[in-house]
Write a protein that holds these residues in place. Structure first.
Motif, PDB file in Angstrom:
ATOM      1  N   ASP A  57       0.808  -1.217   0.000  1.00 27.92           N
ATOM      2  CA  ASP A  57       0.000   0.000   0.000  1.00 27.92           C
ATOM      3  C   ASP A  57       0.845   1.272   0.000  1.00 27.92           C
ATOM      4  N   PHE A  58       2.158   1.121  -0.193  1.00 31.72           N
ATOM      5  CA  PHE A  58       3.016   2.306  -0.251  1.00 31.72           C
ATOM      6  C   PHE A  58       4.241   1.984  -1.097  1.00 31.72           C
ATOM      7  N   ARG A 134       7.264   9.169  -3.364  1.00 34.65           N
ATOM      8  CA  ARG A 134       6.662   8.458  -2.238  1.00 34.65           C
ATOM      9  C   ARG A 134       5.157   8.604  -2.346  1.00 34.65           C
ATOM     10  N   THR A 135       4.479   7.465  -2.492  1.00 28.79           N
ATOM     11  CA  THR A 135       3.036   7.524  -2.717  1.00 28.79           C
ATOM     12  C   THR A 135       2.354   6.231  -2.310  1.00 28.79           C
ATOM     13  N   SER A 136       1.074   6.372  -1.990  1.00 25.77           N
ATOM     14  CA  SER A 136       0.259   5.194  -1.700  1.00 25.77           C
ATOM     15  C   SER A 136      -0.393   4.649  -2.973  1.00 25.77           C
ATOM     16  N   PHE A 170       4.112  -2.741   2.831  1.00 25.08           N
ATOM     17  CA  PHE A 170       2.772  -2.978   3.367  1.00 25.08           C
ATOM     18  C   PHE A 170       2.726  -2.416   4.775  1.00 25.08           C
ATOM     19  N   THR A 171       1.871  -1.424   4.988  1.00 22.97           N
ATOM     20  CA  THR A 171       1.825  -0.725   6.275  1.00 22.97           C
ATOM     21  C   THR A 171       0.596  -1.079   7.101  1.00 22.97           C
ATOM     22  N   GLY A 238       9.896  -3.518   3.163  1.00 23.79           N
ATOM     23  CA  GLY A 238      10.230  -3.179   1.790  1.00 23.79           C
ATOM     24  C   GLY A 238      10.293  -4.386   0.886  1.00 23.79           C
ATOM     25  N   GLY A 239      10.976  -4.198  -0.258  1.00 22.05           N
ATOM     26  CA  GLY A 239      11.086  -5.267  -1.237  1.00 22.05           C
ATOM     27  C   GLY A 239      10.501  -4.829  -2.557  1.00 22.05           C
ATOM     28  N   SER A 240      10.949  -5.469  -3.614  1.00 19.97           N
ATOM     29  CA  SER A 240      10.526  -5.073  -4.956  1.00 19.97           C
ATOM     30  C   SER A 240       9.229  -5.738  -5.394  1.00 19.97           C
ATOM     31  N   SER A 241       8.684  -6.623  -4.574  1.00 18.05           N
ATOM     32  CA  SER A 241       7.453  -7.331  -4.935  1.00 18.05           C
ATOM     33  C   SER A 241       6.231  -6.519  -4.509  1.00 18.05           C
ATOM     34  N   LEU A 242       5.319  -6.297  -5.443  1.00 22.46           N
ATOM     35  CA  LEU A 242       4.090  -5.561  -5.134  1.00 22.46           C
ATOM     36  C   LEU A 242       3.188  -6.370  -4.207  1.00 22.46           C
TER      37      LEU A 242
END
Length: 258
Positions: A57-58, A134-136, A170-171, A238-242
Motif C-alpha cells: 500500500d506504499f 513516495r506515494t500510496s 505494506f503498512t 520493503g522489497g521489490s514485490s508488489l
C-alpha cells in the motif's frame, strides 16, 4: 503408683496414635504433590502457522542520476536538463508534485582528492541528484516504472545500485494482526488435539504461549524464508514485490490430561 503408670501408658498410646495419623495425612499430601508434579510434566508443544497474501500500500521510488565533465557549468546545466526531463516524465505518468521530493545536488571534484595520485578520474566534476517518489498509489508507480526506457532514450541513465531500487511496503499489519493471531492459536490447538488423540490423552489448559514474530515476504517466497526489519526479528516492510505474504507462527504448550 498404679494410677500414675496407667496414665503414662495412656499418654504414650495417644501420642503414638497421633503420630500415626500425622504420617498417614502427611503421606497423602506428599502423594498428591508428587501426582501433581507428574501431571505437570505431561504437556505438548505445538505451533500454529498462518499466511496471508496482501497487496503493498506504499511505494518508494528513488530516481538517482548524475553527469560528469570538466566544465562545471556545463555539467550542472545538463543535470538541470535531466531533472526537468524526469519531472516531465513523472507528470506524464500521473505522479503528483506532492508525491515528489527533490534531493540536494551533490558535486564531486575528483581532482580535489589529494590521495588520488596518478589515478585521476577521466572527468573532473561529477554532479549527482536524486528525485524520490513516495506515494500510496502503488499501481500508478508500478505502471510508470515499466516506462523508464523513455528516459534512457533521452540519455538519462538512472542509478540501479542497491539502495536506489523501487520498493513496495505494506503498512497495514496492525489491522490484520488480531485475526491472524486468533487463527494461528486455533491451528495450534487443532494440532494439540490430534497429538492427544494419538497418545490417548486429552488437551488441558495452556501451560505457556508465545505469539511468534510477524514476517512480510515477497509473495513468491514461502517456506521458512524470512527477512529482518523494523517489526522485530522477522519483518521487512520493503522489497521489490508488489504482492506480499504476511506470516506468523505461534508456539503454544498445552497440558495433557488422562
Amino acid at each position: 503408683m498404679n494410677g500414675t503408670n496407667q496414665n503414662n501408658r495412656l499418654e504414650t498410646a495417644l501420642m503414638g496414635l497421633l503420630l500415626a495419623v500425622g504420617l498417614i495425612v502427611g503421606g497423602w499430601v506428599l502423594g498428591a504433590q508428587i501426582k501433581a508434579t507428574r501431571l505437570s510434566d505431561r504437556y505438548v508443544t505445538v505451533k500454529g502457522l498462518v499466511e496471508r497474501k496482501v497487496k503493498s500500500d506504499f511505494a518508494v521510488w528513488p530516481l538517482a542520476y548524475k553527469e560528469a565533465g570538466d566544465d562545471l557549468s556545463l555539467v550542472y546545466a545538463k543535470t538541470e536538463t535531466d531533472k526537468n526531463a524526469i519531472l516531465q516524465f513523472l507528470n506524464q505518468q500521473g505522479i503528483q508534485s506532492s508525491e515528489i521530493d527533490l534531493g540536494v545536488v551533490r558535486v564531486v571534484d575528483t581532482q580535489a582528492n589529494e590521495y588520488g595520485g596518478g589515478n585521476r578520474a577521466p572527468r573532473r566534476y561529477i554532479v549527482e541528484q536524486q528525485i524520490t517518489v513516495r506515494t500510496s498509489r502503488v499501481d500508478q508507480v508500478a505502471a510508470a516504472a515499466q516506462k523508464t526506457m523513455q528516459l534512457l532514450q533521452k540519455g538519462i541513465v538512472l542509478n540501479s545500485n542497491p539502495g536506489h531500487e523501487l520498493t513496495y511496503r505494506f503498512t497495514g499489519l496492525n489491522s490484520i494482526k488480531p485475526d491472524m493471531i486468533t487463527e494461528a492459536t486455533r491451528n495450534a490447538r487443532a494440532a494439540a488435539d490430534r497429538f492427544a488423540t494419538d497418545s490417548g490423552s486429552k488437551v488441558g489448559s495452556i501451560r505457556q504461549a508465545s505469539q511468534g514474530i510477524f514476517s512480510i515476504l515477497p509473495a513468491d517466497q514461502g517456506g521458512d524464508s524470512s527477512e529482518s526489519g523494523e517489526y522485530g526479528g522477522g519483518y521487512s516492510p520493503g522489497g521489490s514485490s508488489l504482492m506480499k505474504t504476511v506470516r506468523v507462527v505461534t508456539s503454544v504448550q498445552y497440558y495433557l490430561d488422562k
